[in-house]
Write an enzyme that holds these catalytic residues in place. Structure first.
Site, mmCIF file in Angstrom:
data_model
loop_
_atom_site.group_PDB
_atom_site.id
_atom_site.type_symbol
_atom_site.label_atom_id
_atom_site.label_comp_id
_atom_site.label_asym_id
_atom_site.label_seq_id
_atom_site.Cartn_x
_atom_site.Cartn_y
_atom_site.Cartn_z
ATOM 1 N N LYS A 186 0.852 -1.183 0.000
ATOM 2 C CA LYS A 186 0.000 0.000 0.000
ATOM 3 C C LYS A 186 0.890 1.236 0.000
ATOM 4 O O LYS A 186 1.406 1.666 1.029
ATOM 5 C CB LYS A 186 -0.920 0.043 1.221
ATOM 6 C CG LYS A 186 -1.993 1.149 1.080
ATOM 7 C CD LYS A 186 -2.479 1.692 2.405
ATOM 8 C CE LYS A 186 -1.585 2.731 2.989
ATOM 9 N NZ LYS A 186 -1.569 4.012 2.244
ATOM 10 N N GLY A 238 7.296 5.065 8.433
ATOM 11 C CA GLY A 238 6.547 6.316 8.525
ATOM 12 C C GLY A 238 6.701 6.945 9.889
ATOM 13 O O GLY A 238 7.718 6.773 10.573
ATOM 14 N N SER A 239 5.692 7.667 10.295
ATOM 15 C CA SER A 239 5.766 8.434 11.531
ATOM 16 C C SER A 239 5.674 7.539 12.758
ATOM 17 O O SER A 239 5.091 6.447 12.718
ATOM 18 C CB SER A 239 4.643 9.469 11.571
ATOM 19 O OG SER A 239 3.393 8.851 11.795
ATOM 20 N N THR A 240 6.220 8.037 13.857
ATOM 21 C CA THR A 240 6.158 7.290 15.109
ATOM 22 C C THR A 240 4.717 7.144 15.582
ATOM 23 O O THR A 240 4.330 6.085 16.104
ATOM 24 C CB THR A 240 7.012 7.983 16.176
ATOM 25 O OG1 THR A 240 8.381 8.006 15.726
ATOM 26 C CG2 THR A 240 6.953 7.258 17.505
ATOM 27 N N ALA A 242 1.944 6.920 13.760
ATOM 28 C CA ALA A 242 1.300 5.853 12.985
ATOM 29 C C ALA A 242 1.877 4.494 13.353
ATOM 30 O O ALA A 242 1.156 3.490 13.402
ATOM 31 C CB ALA A 242 1.465 6.115 11.492
ATOM 32 N N GLU A 260 9.885 1.081 10.926
ATOM 33 C CA GLU A 260 11.002 2.011 10.731
ATOM 34 C C GLU A 260 10.403 3.404 10.814
ATOM 35 O O GLU A 260 9.672 3.828 9.917
ATOM 36 C CB GLU A 260 11.694 1.749 9.391
ATOM 37 C CG GLU A 260 13.095 2.330 9.331
ATOM 38 C CD GLU A 260 13.114 3.737 8.797
ATOM 39 O OE1 GLU A 260 13.149 4.685 9.631
ATOM 40 O OE2 GLU A 260 13.070 3.899 7.575
ATOM 41 N N CYS A 294 14.381 10.242 7.037
ATOM 42 C CA CYS A 294 14.466 9.811 8.438
ATOM 43 C C CYS A 294 15.865 9.925 9.011
ATOM 44 O O CYS A 294 16.028 10.171 10.208
ATOM 45 C CB CYS A 294 13.941 8.384 8.565
ATOM 46 S SG CYS A 294 14.803 7.196 7.507
ATOM 47 N N GLU A 392 10.990 15.654 15.861
ATOM 48 C CA GLU A 392 11.333 15.537 14.445
ATOM 49 C C GLU A 392 10.549 16.583 13.648
ATOM 50 O O GLU A 392 9.319 16.566 13.625
ATOM 51 C CB GLU A 392 11.022 14.140 13.919
ATOM 52 C CG GLU A 392 11.492 13.925 12.490
ATOM 53 C CD GLU A 392 11.249 12.510 12.009
ATOM 54 O OE1 GLU A 392 12.122 11.967 11.318
ATOM 55 O OE2 GLU A 392 10.183 11.945 12.308
#
Length: 487
Positions: A186, A238-240, A242, A260, A294, A392
């Site tokens: 996805k 992606g984001s922490t 999510a 990651e 990242c 971040e």
């Protein structure tokens, strides 16, 4: 100059269909994903958006391929031949992949060329592991022997971010395929094209039906995917925030997952650093891709005695970066990918000012009438407790933080909820390695950032769980079975 991208270059399949069960299939609804140009701020293209029913069809195809298809039953060497062939198809399309990347999110030519050049190596590296990795081994036991078998984990959902969609997909897909897994990918709604073009590569080499399925979708449909009990493993970048959600969903049904996530990496300039070498090495990795990556080295830790010297040298290097149209060869920084990123960065610039940090250079959008631009920005006078030093930002913003001695530098580097990347700059390699060993981060380089498919990549703390790359990246897609046998 890189040739600009024209959507008409794409096949009708990529423009209007999903890849499910080895076929290009029409969407179940009329929903669309609009791709906004980061340079003009206008809609440049749209593709279908998957509905939950499309996701169900993709998972069904992947499940059927795993349960009854040939893929998990091939030998690793047989699967490796498909990887080699896919890598060759990718290499034929590298120019298109680079231009698609720039069109979707504004990555500059130099960066896209450097990262895209790594992508074929993922296919060859993981194909090579088919010959060396111990998928089976025998161990003696008091009653005879045990055969330890590493089997594919099953049906995998690969959920991609918008910033580096192709290389991050390939870093997940290659080990998943070598392991014998089947996949539903996805891609992000902002960058759906890379995965669809990669599906054309899979189709061209005759990958068995259902092994690789691609369904671009929004976050709601993505949530439907990770909740499907037929998904045995989720791999997410992606984001922490999510990542926490995905981890909770998977933990609830005890599904495997790897994450990651974010970073707030430190570049440690040592007291003995040669700035003539260190500054040119750290500048490209402190704000790569306008800071939307990242591993960006967004905290620069400098010795108090040399702080003014470092700030002056780094400011000169940053101010020499040409900001502008990412299609131009001499442009070193393009716009941010989307308006919400631009708004986020401007919010953090205000936060930094209010916290008492001083902007050395940058701090605005520059002389651009359109495009999601933010000037490369340096903050001085930053203390480790400030939000701009802890959170971040995901934009071209670097914080300069002074330290008194090496012990304090290491303490500051470790004073973070993240632990993804880092760099140490010193001519004394033994000293550099000793410092690197004490920084709690998954990846750290001495005298210049390095990336390689054979080396595991991933983070400590809130930067994620698991690794991608190397044999460790393959192990993320394997389950271990022990069969006890008599003597």
């Amino acid at each position: 100059m890189l040739d600009r991208f024209d959507p008409a270059e794409l096949s009708e399949n990529v423009r209007s269909r999903f890849y499910i069960g080895g076929q290009w299939v029409s969407p179940r609804t009329d929903a669309r994903l609009d791709l906004i140009s980061p340079l003009t701020e206008q809609v440049q293209f749209s593709v279908p958006a998957a509905a939950p029913e499309d996701m169900d069809a993709a998972v069904s195809a992947a499940s059927e391929a795993f349960e009854n298809g040939p893929w998990p039953r091939l030998t690793p060497a047989e699967r490796a031949r498909y990887l080699i062939a896919m890598g060759q198809e990718v290499e034929k399309r590298l120019d298109l992949f680079k231009r698609v990347w720039t069109a979707q999110v504004g990555v500059v030519n130099g960066f896209s060329g450097m990262i895209s050049g790594l992508i074929p190596h993922y296919f060859t590296y993981f194909a090579g592991l088919a010959e060396t990795y111990p998928f089976e081994e025998d161990r003696p036991t008091p009653g005879g022997r045990a055969r330890v078998i590493r089997e594919p984990v099953g049906v995998c959902a690969l959920i991609l971010p918008w910033n580096s969609p192709l290389i991050l997909l390939v870093a997940k897909l290659c080990p998943a395929l070598l392991a014998g897994c089947t996949v539903v990918a996805k891609p992000s709604p902002e960058t759906p094209l890379d995965a669809l073009i990669l599906a054309e590569c899979a189709d061209a080499v005759g990958l068995p039906p259902g092994v690789f399925n691609v369904v671009p979708a929004d976050r709601e449909a993505g949530d439907h995917l990770i909740c499907d009990r037929r998904i045995d493993k989720v791999s997410f970048t992606g984001s922490t925030a999510a990542g926490r959600h995905i981890g909770a969903v998977c933990a609830d049904r005890v599904a495997r997952y790897s994450l990651e996530l974010g970073g707030k990496s430190a570049a440690i300039i040592c007291e003995d650093a040669d700035l003539a070498a260190a500054i040119p090495a750290v500048t490209p990795v402190s704000m790569p891709f306008s800071g939307q990556i990242c591993f960006a080295q967004t905290r620069m830790l400098v010795p108090e005695r040399r702080k003014d010297e470092v700030v002056d040298a780094y400011r000169a290097a940053v101010e020499s970066i040409k900001v502008g149209d990412p299609w131009e060869d001499d442009v070193g920084m393009g716009p941010l990918a989307m308006r919400r990123q631009q708004d986020r960065v401007f919010d953090y610039l205000d936060i930094g000012r209010k916290e008492g940090a001083r902007i050395v250079t940058g701090g605005g959008r520059g002389a651009f009438n359109s495009g999601f631009f933010v000037q490369p920005t340096i903050f001085d006078g930053v203390t480790p407790d400030m939000r701009i030093a802890q959170e971040e930002i995901f934009g071209p913003v670097v914080s300069i933080i002074a330290y008194r001695d090496e012990e304090e530098a290491i303490r500051i580097a470790n004073d973070s909820n993240f632990g993804l990347s880092g760099t140490v700059f010193t001519p004394d390699l033994e000293r550099g390695e000793n410092i690197a060993r004490r920084v709690r981060t998954g990846n750290i380089s001495v005298n210049g950032l390095q990336l390689d498919p054979s080396v595991p990549f991933g983070g400590f703390k809130q930067s994620g769980l698991g690794r991608e790359g190397g044999p460790e990246g393959l192990e993320a897609y394997l389950e271990i079975k022990s069969i006890y046998l008599p003597a």
